[in-house]
Motif scaffolding. Structure first.
Motif, short mmCIF file in Angstrom:
data_model
loop_
_atom_site.label_atom_id
_atom_site.label_comp_id
_atom_site.label_asym_id
_atom_site.label_seq_id
_atom_site.Cartn_x
_atom_site.Cartn_y
_atom_site.Cartn_z
N LEU A 1 -12.89 -54.71 -53.21
CA LEU A 1 -12.45 -53.70 -52.39
C LEU A 1 -12.26 -53.95 -50.91
O LEU A 1 -11.29 -53.77 -50.43
CB LEU A 1 -13.59 -52.50 -52.21
N LEU A 2 -13.00 -54.97 -50.41
CA LEU A 2 -12.62 -55.62 -49.10
C LEU A 2 -11.50 -56.37 -49.15
O LEU A 2 -10.42 -56.35 -48.33
CB LEU A 2 -13.65 -56.76 -48.79
N ALA A 3 -11.18 -57.04 -50.34
CA ALA A 3 -9.90 -57.86 -50.45
C ALA A 3 -8.65 -56.62 -50.40
O ALA A 3 -7.50 -57.21 -50.07
CB ALA A 3 -9.78 -58.61 -51.79
N GLU A 4 -8.76 -55.76 -51.17
CA GLU A 4 -7.67 -54.79 -51.12
C GLU A 4 -7.37 -53.98 -50.04
O GLU A 4 -6.54 -53.66 -49.76
CB GLU A 4 -8.24 -53.88 -52.44
N LEU A 5 -8.50 -53.78 -49.18
CA LEU A 5 -8.47 -53.35 -47.75
C LEU A 5 -7.50 -54.24 -46.99
O LEU A 5 -6.85 -53.90 -46.25
CB LEU A 5 -9.58 -52.93 -47.16
N ASP A 6 -7.79 -55.41 -47.23
CA ASP A 6 -6.96 -56.44 -46.38
C ASP A 6 -5.68 -56.63 -46.97
O ASP A 6 -4.71 -56.88 -46.14
CB ASP A 6 -7.38 -57.97 -46.62
N ALA A 7 -5.18 -56.41 -48.03
CA ALA A 7 -3.80 -56.33 -48.40
C ALA A 7 -3.30 -55.07 -48.12
O ALA A 7 -1.93 -55.29 -47.86
CB ALA A 7 -4.07 -56.29 -50.27
N GLN A 8 -3.94 -54.01 -47.76
CA GLN A 8 -3.48 -52.73 -47.33
C GLN A 8 -3.24 -52.86 -45.88
O GLN A 8 -2.99 -51.71 -45.43
CB GLN A 8 -4.18 -51.57 -47.54
N ARG A 9 -4.01 -53.99 -44.96
CA ARG A 9 -3.81 -54.01 -43.86
C ARG A 9 -4.53 -53.21 -42.91
O ARG A 9 -4.43 -52.58 -42.01
CB ARG A 9 -2.36 -54.24 -43.29
N ILE A 10 -5.81 -52.71 -43.68
CA ILE A 10 -6.63 -51.88 -43.16
C ILE A 10 -8.23 -52.32 -43.24
O ILE A 10 -9.23 -51.55 -43.26
CB ILE A 10 -6.64 -50.29 -43.65
N ARG A 11 -8.13 -53.67 -42.87
CA ARG A 11 -9.43 -54.14 -43.16
C ARG A 11 -10.67 -53.62 -41.90
O ARG A 11 -11.81 -53.87 -42.20
CB ARG A 11 -9.46 -55.79 -43.11
N HIS A 12 -10.31 -53.16 -41.10
CA HIS A 12 -10.85 -52.27 -39.89
C HIS A 12 -11.91 -51.28 -40.53
O HIS A 12 -12.86 -50.78 -39.90
CB HIS A 12 -10.16 -51.90 -38.78
N THR A 13 -11.40 -50.71 -41.76
CA THR A 13 -12.25 -49.71 -42.23
C THR A 13 -13.63 -49.81 -42.65
O THR A 13 -13.64 -50.95 -43.45
CB THR A 13 -11.28 -49.07 -43.53
N ALA A 14 -14.35 -49.27 -42.50
CA ALA A 14 -15.94 -49.42 -42.67
C ALA A 14 -16.14 -49.34 -44.15
O ALA A 14 -15.80 -48.34 -44.57
CB ALA A 14 -16.73 -48.67 -41.76
N VAL A 15 -16.72 -50.13 -44.76
CA VAL A 15 -17.18 -49.94 -46.32
C VAL A 15 -18.58 -49.84 -46.26
O VAL A 15 -19.61 -50.63 -45.82
CB VAL A 15 -16.66 -51.39 -47.11
N CYS A 16 -19.15 -48.76 -46.64
CA CYS A 16 -20.62 -48.47 -47.13
C CYS A 16 -20.90 -48.48 -48.70
O CYS A 16 -19.97 -47.85 -49.36
CB CYS A 16 -20.94 -47.14 -46.80
N MET A 17 -21.94 -49.27 -49.04
CA MET A 17 -22.25 -49.02 -50.60
C MET A 17 -23.73 -48.64 -50.55
O MET A 17 -24.65 -49.14 -49.99
CB MET A 17 -22.16 -50.55 -51.11
N GLY A 18 -23.82 -47.68 -51.45
CA GLY A 18 -25.09 -47.35 -51.65
C GLY A 18 -25.54 -46.95 -53.13
O GLY A 18 -24.73 -46.79 -54.09
N GLY A 19 -26.82 -46.58 -53.52
CA GLY A 19 -27.12 -46.23 -55.01
C GLY A 19 -28.23 -47.54 -55.52
O GLY A 19 -29.23 -47.75 -54.73
N VAL A 20 -27.83 -47.97 -56.56
CA VAL A 20 -28.65 -49.17 -57.10
C VAL A 20 -27.62 -50.66 -56.66
O VAL A 20 -26.86 -50.63 -57.19
CB VAL A 20 -28.84 -49.08 -58.71
N LEU A 21 -28.14 -51.17 -55.83
CA LEU A 21 -27.32 -52.42 -55.35
C LEU A 21 -27.98 -53.75 -55.95
O LEU A 21 -28.49 -54.46 -55.35
CB LEU A 21 -27.75 -52.51 -53.87
#
Length: 584
Positions: free
Chosen positions: A522-542
């Motif tokens: 997901l981080l790589a894809e956000l980079d590709a979209q040039r929106i790496r500043h978007t915060a990524v949050c992950m929850g559940g069973v990590l």
């Protein structure tokens, strides 16, 4: 309502697809499993029917470590441990195969890995049924996905006769969006099973994995099972085994629903299993034994009294926090067996007449749902006798609209889906209770505008729809503009949605062992979209599989190193996002 618009113009004729599957199935050289040979039966169904006639208790376990080799070794350990404890080993095990098994064989190597084993070779498949005298159910991720035909053929070839999971047809598999091909694969695979129905082959459905897992009303769950049985037995010609129970904690209500499913099963095909409670346990492992014991005891008493013939599947007390080890599976199996001696006492002390009255209400409600859906589909231009056409429309319809349009409850705008449930589901009650507690806490703390001005895309890596509902509700209550992007989403799609909506954050819930790899993608894809500043949050069973460990390990620390927010709960998520919202 006109449902015909959901159908493509070039849809294959369902009966022809089914006939192709039957012809393929007839050419199979079917083996018998070590279990069936030892018990002198041709199928698992025959063994279950014999056992219920004799009043024999049956047990099942879930197991699926990193690899098949690890899983096979663990099964051997469980058998030996059972003997040391003085209890009978399990009769059946469900292989918790990795989700890649639902894809066509040609795609599995290159698909993202998740928790659980894959059967890669013919030797793996053969060992599944010939290593130990425990009958395997080739169920999870076996039929329902686009790889259904290969799995059905291989299952029968090695002697697995209860194959599924029908309800998983309504899933979306990773990087697969061809609903027509998936439908045809499922129907053709059912034809393969139909060719061996005379020798006990069954189509299993763990209905908690399908639409009923997110239904609000148990009456609709009963009705949906009637729909699946109609498709399986009337249209596809395969005996239908309805398993359920993982999303219900109340033993009395669980008993009533189990009896309603039994009452609406005219052929009395034994369920593969009744599943133990997966939502009543928490991080207090010792206390979880109390929940588990009550759950298992009533499942066993119900099955024994009414001669249902299903295996009782106890859930390890650690499952709420991670994939259980073989020792934990073996321990809860021993508890399962030891509780058999207390069944007569429970039977004498239970008010069965009261539960049977609840059963009758559920049966009546389920029948209303079934008849309403069948009538609505026919009037909406759908050929309910064509399995491909009927199944495809049901898949496109979705669980929410199925309840809204055809639900058994009376119309009432106060309730989330516009109907008052006949019997509200445990999972909905818990989710709404948690939602209300979060919203009240936000109001009490003056944080209803903590995320004002922030746009957040919410999605799940798997099928846990109510987790998405809880996230969306809580974030909206905190003032955020929430984009509900749904379940079973790929990283590329989430990144695209974030770009198209100019999202400030992405909140992803996960329970299928992909937290680290999914986040990295997901981080790589956000980079590709040039929106790496978007915060990524992950929850559940990590957690995730790692080399050198036979069970997944917690990857929260690695997520934090990657720059992913990994809060321990919704409160912490809102606090962390509020810090970022201040800079918008």
């Amino acid at each position: 309502m006109d449902f015909s618009g959901l159908l493509p113009a070039d849809l294959p004729e369902g009966r022809e697809v089914l006939r192709d599957g039957v012809e393929l199935g007839r050419g199979i050289e079917r083996d018998r499993s070590m279990f069936c040979v030892e018990h002198g039966v041709s199928s698992e169904r025959e063994f279950r029917e014999r056992s219920r006639a004799e009043g024999r208790f049956l047990t099942s376990i879930n197991i699926g470590l990193n690899t098949w080799a690890d899983t096979r070794e663990a099964l051997g350990c469980i058998i030996e441990d059972s003997k040391l404890r003085g209890v009978v080993p399990p009769d059946q095990f469900t292989l918790l195969a990795e989700r890649r098994m639902g894809l066509p064989e040609r795609m599995r190597r290159d698909a993202p890995s998740e928790t659980g084993p894959c059967l890669w070779t013919e030797q793996d498949w053969w060992e599944l049924t010939h290593s130990f005298p425990i009958q395997p159910g080739t169920e999870d991720n076996m039929i329902g996905g686009p790889g259904s035909v290969e799995n059905a053929v291989r299952s029968l070839e090695v002697g697995s006769t209860t194959v599924g999971v029908f309800s998983q047809y309504f899933w979306r598999w990773p990087y697969w969006d061809d609903d027509v091909a998936q439908t045809c694969a499922t129907v053709k695979a059912a034809g393969v099973l139909a060719a061996w129905a005379h020798e006990g082959a069954c189509f299993n459905s763990y209905i908690d994995d399908g639409y009923p897992g997110v239904f609000h009303d148990y009456a609709n769950l009963v009705g949906w099972t009637m729909v699946e049985r109609y498709v399986s037995e009337r249209l596809l010609g395969v005996p239908y085994s309805a398993s359920w129970g993982g999303l219900t904690s109340d033993p009395m209500l669980k008993t009533a629903v189990t009896l309603a499913l039994h009452e609406t099963n005219p052929g009395k095909v034994p369920p593969a299993f009744t599943h133990g409670d997966t939502i009543g346990n928490d991080a207090d492992l010792e206390a979880n034994y109390g929940t588990t014991s009550a759950d298992v005891l009533y499942m066993k008493a119900t099955d024994h009294r009414y001669r249902i013939g299903g295996a009782v599947k106890a859930v390890p007390v650690t499952e709420a926090i991670r994939v259980p080890s073989w020792q934990e599976i073996s321990a809860v199996h021993a508890l399962n067996r030891r509780l058999e001696q207390y069944v007569p006492s429970v039977d004498r002390m239970t008010d069965w007449a009261f539960i049977e009255a609840q059963r009758d209400v559920l049966v009546a409600g389920g029948t209303r749902f079934f008849e309403s859906l069948m009538t609505g589909m026919a009037r909406g231009g759908i050929d309910t006798r064509d399995p491909v056409e009927f199944m495809l429309v049901l898949k496109k319809l979705g669980a929410v609209r199925a309840e809204e349009y055809f639900g058994a409850g009376e119309l009432d705008s106060f309730y989330p889906r516009g109907r008052k449930p006949v019997f509200q589901t445990d999972l909905l009650r818990r989710t709404l209770g948690e939602r209300d507690a979060v919203v009240e806490k936000l109001r009490g703390g003056g944080r209803t505008e903590a995320l004002k001005g922030m746009r957040i895309v919410v999605a799940s890596t798997d099928v846990h729809e109510l987790a998405v509902l809880l996230l969306c509700t809580a974030l909206s209550a905190a003032g955020a503009d929430v984009v509900d992007f749904g379940i079973s989403r790929d990283p590329e799609d989430i990144a695209k949605a974030a770009a198209e909506t100019a999202a400030h954050a992405v909140a992803v819930t996960t329970h299928n062992g992909v937290a680290r790899s999914f986040s990295a993608r997901l981080l790589a894809e956000l980079d590709a979209q040039r929106i790496r500043h978007t915060a990524v949050c992950m929850g559940g069973v990590l957690n995730e599989d790692v080399e050198g460990s036979d069970i997944p390990i917690d990857v929260r620390g690695e997520l934090l190193e990657m720059g992913v927010l990994a809060p321990s709960g919704i409160d912490e998520l809102i606090v962390q996002l509020a810090d970022r919202a201040g800079g918008i």
